[in-house]
Design an enzyme around this catalytic site. Structure first.
Site, PDB file in Angstrom:
ATOM      1  CD  GLU A   1      -2.907  -1.308  -0.084  1.00  0.00           C
ATOM      2  OE1 GLU A   1      -3.299  -0.101  -0.757  1.00  0.00           O
ATOM      3  OE2 GLU A   1      -3.311  -1.595  -0.466  1.00  0.00           O
TER       4      GLU A   1
ATOM      5  CB  CYS B   1      -1.323   7.437   1.725  1.00  0.00           C
ATOM      6  SG  CYS B   1      -2.864   6.601   2.305  1.00  0.00           S
TER       7      CYS B   1
END
Length: 468
Positions: free
Chosen positions: A209, A243
């Site tokens: 990720e 993010c």
């Protein structure tokens, strides 16, 4: 290797079958729920000390979303674990054909610092639900939260099957020398490459990720005030250390001029005339990160904000206008409270700009014309997509979250987390009798046997039906 004994101990526990019964998995998941309930105040205080995280944001992301993931898993675990029976062909009509949901074994979860509880627990919930033994490595950058996870989480879980390792870069390198059955990493693409290289030595599957520069296209036809509020919230939430935050805005010159006063108004509404005094605006996690982000302020021109305080690691909510693609702020993921605006002529130019760069973790598009939003969706590629809002797509356990290309590999959330940590094992169980039915496949071969075999195995395309 300093971690070899720990990994061996967990592997022995997994091989014993201890983690396989549903009752065991449920008990460990319920223990995670007690951790969130009983250590709520400790979590809020630790995240506040690490990065000045407002308690509202900390509760929402670190506690509420984790509890949603946990309860969704507990509500559905028995169903997810069941063998999945699949279609059979003519030859296997008398057989038992199914997909068994097996745990991988001993898995490693490496978490980042920006959501230091959330990004530990979200994958951990799925790893436990799938029946694995787990080693968790929280980020050493968020020191107070790392200490909380190391000292408190282990008090709730079975230490035969679950462990927390506190480690810096060198120790993590040694940890990765051990053979794991799955590795789940959240962090920067540069580190993701190191993780993948280490995993390759053992042929260990990974979920990465990662991050990237998430574009946000704003068309000329939109409600400017609503756009400004939604973009400002997504960009400055957690002081921009998210993010999936919109990393930069793409819009026309005319829209840039309209957005500036609307963004200024939204920032003042959210954080007051001096955001440094607001209890609802966080701080940068460390000195190194602060200096990196501050250096990006030289891009374009500072239209809103721009103030910094190194002692407090404070960077004001900042909007940069007339930013060029060659400017420093466009060369790396910002991961801070700075929003560059890059001028494009129209949606086609915006799409061309997006497609010329690595595929991001998220793409945002704002327009009152749904055709424009759909055009951005259909002509681009990204981990996730959100039209006319920011961040909200990741709050749903029903949707997969993950990157593509440079922004990551694999997906999780809800059942997708369970599936990520599960080996889907194809199984066929035949009767020992009825051997005459197998004669077609045995030598000596003949055209007659091949014809009959084709008739029983062949999958034919369904015919097209046209309504007149």
């Amino acid at each position: 290797n300093p971690y070899a004994g720990l990994v061996s101990r967990l592997r022995a526990a997994w091989l014993s079958g201890k983690t396989r019964p549903v009752e065991y998995r449920v008990a460990q998941l319920e223990a995670l729920g007690r951790f969130l309930d009983e250590k709520k105040q400790d979590i809020l205080e630790a995240t506040a000390m690490d990065m000045g995280k407002p308690s509202f944001e900390a509760y929402f992301t670190e506690i509420l979303l984790c509890k949603n993931e946990l309860n969704d898993t507990l509500n559905n675990l028995s169903c997810w674990m069941k063998d999945e029976h699949v279609d059979k062909n003519l030859v296997t009509q008398l057989d038992s054909v199914f997909i068994r949901k097996d745990p991988y074994g001993v898995v490693l979860i490496i978490a980042p610092w920006n959501y230091p509880i959330h990004l530990v627990l979200m994958p951990l919930i799925g790893a436990i639900a799938a029946g694995n033994c787990v080693i968790v490595k929280p980020s050493e950058i968020a020191k107070n939260t790392e200490r909380l996870v190391a000292e408190m989480l282990t008090c709730y879980l079975d230490n035969d099957c679950f462990a927390v390792v506190t480690a810096g870069m060198l120790e993590t390198t040694r940890l990765l020398e051990n053979k794991f059955d799955y590795i789940f990493f959240t962090g920067a693409p540069s580190v993701g490459r190191i993780i993948m290289t280490a995993a390759a030595k053992h042929l260990t599957p990974v979920t990465l990720e990662l991050g990237g520069k998430n574009p946000c296209y704003v068309s000329d036809t939109c409600d400017v005030q609503n756009v400004a509020r939604r973009v400002a919230w997504g960009r400055f939430f957690n002081a921009g250390q998210t993010c999936i935050a919109p990393d930069y805005v793409l819009c026309s010159v005319e829209m840039q001029e309209k957005l500036m006063p609307a963004l200024r108004e939204a920032i003042t509404e959210f954080f007051g005339s001096n955001p440094q005094e607001s209890p609802d605006f966080g701080r940068i996690v460390g000195d190194k990160q602060f200096r990196r982000i501050r250096a990006l302020l030289c891009s374009g021109r500072v239209a809103i904000g721009g103030q910094t305080d190194e002692k407090e690691r404070y960077i004001a909510p900042t909007v940069l206008a007339d930013v060029l693609p060659s400017d420093p702020a466009m060369q790396e993921e910002i991961f801070g409270p700075i929003l560059p605006i890059v001028v494009v002529a129209n949606v086609d130019e915006a799409i061309e700009f997006i497609n010329a760069r690595p595929r991001p973790l998220a793409i945002y598009a704002f327009s009152c014309d749904s055709k424009v939003v759909n055009q951005v969706l259909e002509r681009t590629s990204s981990g996730g997509f959100c039209g006319n809002d920011t961040l909200m797509h990741v709050t749903l356990t029903s949707m997969p979250f993950g990157g593509i290309g440079n922004s990551g590999l694999g997906k999780y959330h809800g059942k997708f987390t369970f599936d990520t940590f599960t080996h889907h094992r194809g199984c066929l169980h035949r009767n020992m009798g009825l051997e005459a039915l197998n004669a077609l496949r045995y030598p000596p071969y003949s055209q007659q046997k091949l014809g009959l075999l084709t008739a029983t195995f062949e999958i034919k395309r369904k015919g097209m039906c046209t309504l007149l």
